[in-house]
Design a protein around this motif. Structure first.
Motif, PDB file in Angstrom:
ATOM      1  N   GLY A  53       0.780  -1.231   0.000  1.00 39.70           N
ATOM      2  CA  GLY A  53       0.000   0.000   0.000  1.00 39.70           C
ATOM      3  C   GLY A  53       0.809   1.278   0.000  1.00 39.70           C
ATOM      4  N   PHE A  54       2.137   1.145  -0.059  1.00 43.26           N
ATOM      5  CA  PHE A  54       3.025   2.303  -0.084  1.00 43.26           C
ATOM      6  C   PHE A  54       3.834   2.305  -1.368  1.00 43.26           C
ATOM      7  N   VAL A  55       3.962   3.465  -1.980  1.00 39.82           N
ATOM      8  CA  VAL A  55       4.861   3.585  -3.121  1.00 39.82           C
ATOM      9  C   VAL A  55       6.275   3.651  -2.553  1.00 39.82           C
ATOM     10  N   VAL A  56       7.118   2.702  -2.971  1.00 41.42           N
ATOM     11  CA  VAL A  56       8.469   2.629  -2.435  1.00 41.42           C
ATOM     12  C   VAL A  56       9.517   3.203  -3.373  1.00 41.42           C
ATOM     13  N   GLU A  57       9.162   3.349  -4.657  1.00 46.65           N
ATOM     14  CA  GLU A  57      10.094   3.971  -5.591  1.00 46.65           C
ATOM     15  C   GLU A  57       9.392   4.351  -6.872  1.00 46.65           C
ATOM     16  N   LYS A  58      10.003   5.284  -7.574  1.00 48.05           N
ATOM     17  CA  LYS A  58       9.536   5.631  -8.907  1.00 48.05           C
ATOM     18  C   LYS A  58      10.325   4.796  -9.900  1.00 48.05           C
ATOM     19  N   THR A  59       9.729   4.554 -11.050  1.00 47.89           N
ATOM     20  CA  THR A  59      10.398   3.806 -12.102  1.00 47.89           C
ATOM     21  C   THR A  59       9.994   4.429 -13.436  1.00 47.89           C
ATOM     22  N   ASP A  60      10.332   3.770 -14.522  1.00 44.07           N
ATOM     23  CA  ASP A  60       9.869   4.223 -15.828  1.00 44.07           C
ATOM     24  C   ASP A  60       9.010   3.121 -16.441  1.00 44.07           C
ATOM     25  N   GLU A  61       8.496   3.359 -17.625  1.00 46.45           N
ATOM     26  CA  GLU A  61       7.601   2.388 -18.239  1.00 46.45           C
ATOM     27  C   GLU A  61       8.292   1.038 -18.448  1.00 46.45           C
ATOM     28  N   GLU A  62       9.558   1.070 -18.820  1.00 46.11           N
ATOM     29  CA  GLU A  62      10.317  -0.171 -19.021  1.00 46.11           C
ATOM     30  C   GLU A  62      10.482  -0.937 -17.705  1.00 46.11           C
ATOM     31  N   GLY A  63      10.800  -0.222 -16.631  1.00 46.54           N
ATOM     32  CA  GLY A  63      10.929  -0.853 -15.319  1.00 46.54           C
ATOM     33  C   GLY A  63       9.613  -1.432 -14.832  1.00 46.54           C
ATOM     34  N   ALA A  64       8.510  -0.724 -15.102  1.00 51.77           N
ATOM     35  CA  ALA A  64       7.187  -1.223 -14.712  1.00 51.77           C
ATOM     36  C   ALA A  64       6.849  -2.499 -15.479  1.00 51.77           C
ATOM     37  N   ALA A  65       7.173  -2.525 -16.766  1.00 55.41           N
ATOM     38  CA  ALA A  65       6.907  -3.717 -17.572  1.00 55.41           C
ATOM     39  C   ALA A  65       7.732  -4.901 -17.083  1.00 55.41           C
ATOM     40  N   ALA A  66       8.992  -4.651 -16.728  1.00 54.45           N
ATOM     41  CA  ALA A  66       9.855  -5.726 -16.217  1.00 54.45           C
ATOM     42  C   ALA A  66       9.315  -6.261 -14.889  1.00 54.45           C
ATOM     43  N   ALA A  67       8.839  -5.368 -14.028  1.00 57.48           N
ATOM     44  CA  ALA A  67       8.276  -5.798 -12.742  1.00 57.48           C
ATOM     45  C   ALA A  67       7.026  -6.644 -12.966  1.00 57.48           C
ATOM     46  N   MET A  68       6.183  -6.235 -13.907  1.00 55.99           N
ATOM     47  CA  MET A  68       4.968  -6.997 -14.189  1.00 55.99           C
ATOM     48  C   MET A  68       5.316  -8.360 -14.782  1.00 55.99           C
ATOM     49  N   ASP A  69       6.322  -8.421 -15.639  1.00 58.52           N
ATOM     50  CA  ASP A  69       6.769  -9.708 -16.191  1.00 58.52           C
ATOM     51  C   ASP A  69       7.230 -10.642 -15.074  1.00 58.52           C
ATOM     52  N   GLY A  70       7.955 -10.093 -14.099  1.00 55.18           N
ATOM     53  CA  GLY A  70       8.405 -10.889 -12.961  1.00 55.18           C
ATOM     54  C   GLY A  70       7.243 -11.418 -12.148  1.00 55.18           C
ATOM     55  N   LEU A  71       6.227 -10.605 -11.943  1.00 55.78           N
ATOM     56  CA  LEU A  71       5.043 -11.053 -11.207  1.00 55.78           C
ATOM     57  C   LEU A  71       4.310 -12.158 -11.961  1.00 55.78           C
ATOM     58  N   ARG A  72       4.257 -12.032 -13.279  1.00 60.92           N
ATOM     59  CA  ARG A  72       3.600 -13.080 -14.078  1.00 60.92           C
ATOM     60  C   ARG A  72       4.362 -14.404 -13.962  1.00 60.92           C
ATOM     61  N   LEU A  73       5.686 -14.336 -13.968  1.00 60.23           N
ATOM     62  CA  LEU A  73       6.493 -15.549 -13.808  1.00 60.23           C
ATOM     63  C   LEU A  73       6.236 -16.201 -12.456  1.00 60.23           C
ATOM     64  N   LEU A  74       6.165 -15.389 -11.416  1.00 58.01           N
ATOM     65  CA  LEU A  74       5.882 -15.919 -10.087  1.00 58.01           C
ATOM     66  C   LEU A  74       4.507 -16.584 -10.034  1.00 58.01           C
ATOM     67  N   GLN A  75       3.558 -15.964 -10.680  1.00 60.84           N
ATOM     68  CA  GLN A  75       2.196 -16.503 -10.686  1.00 60.84           C
ATOM     69  C   GLN A  75       2.160 -17.872 -11.373  1.00 60.84           C
ATOM     70  N   ARG A  76       2.946 -18.022 -12.420  1.00 55.84           N
ATOM     71  CA  ARG A  76       2.980 -19.307 -13.140  1.00 55.84           C
ATOM     72  C   ARG A  76       3.839 -20.333 -12.432  1.00 55.84           C
ATOM     73  N   GLY A  77       4.714 -19.866 -11.536  1.00 54.36           N
ATOM     74  CA  GLY A  77       5.586 -20.787 -10.819  1.00 54.36           C
ATOM     75  C   GLY A  77       6.868 -21.081 -11.557  1.00 54.36           C
ATOM     76  N   ASP A  78       7.194 -20.306 -12.583  1.00 57.12           N
ATOM     77  CA  ASP A  78       8.429 -20.512 -13.333  1.00 57.12           C
ATOM     78  C   ASP A  78       9.636 -20.173 -12.487  1.00 57.12           C
ATOM     79  N   GLN A  79      10.681 -20.910 -12.659  1.00 59.43           N
ATOM     80  CA  GLN A  79      11.909 -20.671 -11.904  1.00 59.43           C
ATOM     81  C   GLN A  79      12.985 -20.015 -12.767  1.00 59.43           C
ATOM     82  N   GLY A  80      12.715 -19.715 -13.982  1.00 63.35           N
ATOM     83  CA  GLY A  80      13.716 -19.011 -14.756  1.00 63.35           C
ATOM     84  C   GLY A  80      13.817 -19.529 -16.110  1.00 63.35           C
TER      85      GLY A  80
END
Length: 80
Positions: A53-80
């Motif tokens: 619930g707290f914004v911990v840092e600012k990023t750019d569109e590329e950083g946001a996309a990378a973070a979302m990709d990481g969350l999707r990997l976690l959701q699928r259970g991929d290890q890399g």
């Protein structure tokens, strides 16, 4: 490093002393606390990373996309 959710600031809400913003997270708008960004305040249009619930840092569109990709990997259970 913490697990954070990327979002884009839509508006800084009145009545919260500049501490709360409305942020779009994957098409859903949420109120989040932006008070931790005192040195570099968030503004509408900024991409941010949200944790607990707290914004911990600012990023750019590329950083946001990378973070979302990481969350999707976690959701699928991929290890890399």
């Amino acid at each position: 490093m913490c697990l954070g959710i990327p979002g884009r600031v839509v508006d800084i809400l009145d009545g919260y002393h500049g501490q709360v913003a409305l942020v779009d997270v994957s098409g859903e708008q949420r109120k989040v606390n932006i008070g931790l960004l005192e040195d570099d305040p968030a503004r509408p249009g900024d991409w941010v990373i949200i944790h607990m619930g707290f914004v911990v840092e600012k990023t750019d569109e590329e950083g946001a996309a990378a973070a979302m990709d990481g969350l999707r990997l976690l959701q699928r259970g991929d290890q890399g």
